[in-house]
Scaffold this active site. Sequence first.
Site, PDB file in Angstrom:
ATOM      1  CB  CYS A  87       5.155  -9.062 -11.998  1.00 26.59           C
ATOM      2  SG  CYS A  87       6.899  -8.596 -12.005  1.00 26.59           S
ATOM      3  CG  HIS A 151      10.088  -4.611 -14.325  1.00 27.28           C
ATOM      4  ND1 HIS A 151      10.262  -5.450 -13.271  1.00 27.28           N
ATOM      5  CD2 HIS A 151      10.570  -3.425 -13.917  1.00 27.28           C
ATOM      6  CE1 HIS A 151      10.814  -4.799 -12.271  1.00 27.28           C
ATOM      7  NE2 HIS A 151      11.008  -3.573 -12.646  1.00 27.28           N
TER       8      HIS A 151
END
Length: 180
Positions: A87, A151
């Site tokens: 991701c 992230h």
Amino acid sequence: MKMEQAGKNCFGVLRTLGMIVMVAALAVPAIASAADTPRRPNIVIILGDDLGFADMGSFGSEIKTPNLDSLARDGVRFSNFYTHASCSPTRSLLLSGVDTHLNGMGNMDEWTAPNQWGVDGYEGVLNNHVVTLPQLLKDAGYHTYMVGKWHLGKAPDQIPAARGSSATSRCSTGRAVTGT
């Protein structure tokens, strides 16, 4: 005396009327220009982690996704977008428009192998060599928001607020919610 007073009143009315006409004449080009300015579109980009291409009804799935289907039907679909196996690198591609090895996310930070430590392109954060789409949109006068996983860096100069949104908070899931 009454003639003089009437003349003064008439002159005052004409002067006021002339000023109103002059202001209106000066305002017409500005109003016309504002009317000719096309309305800027709203831009919504949804990146679905762990969502395959055919998991949405608008792309052929048997799963009912009416709200996402409506957005896809009424908007623009990215039909030639490339992803990575995880991701964070995929998110970095979408946000920056450049290859993950140029934007610092050659791999997820958590999965960086020992032979990748300290190597350019594997910084594990969205580096400052690239500009993000939210930064460009904010510079163009848009209000930008980011909701969900990030992230792409935890330092103050790497969080969403530093990359295109000016406020950051945490929602109940602990995910970043940012906006201006």
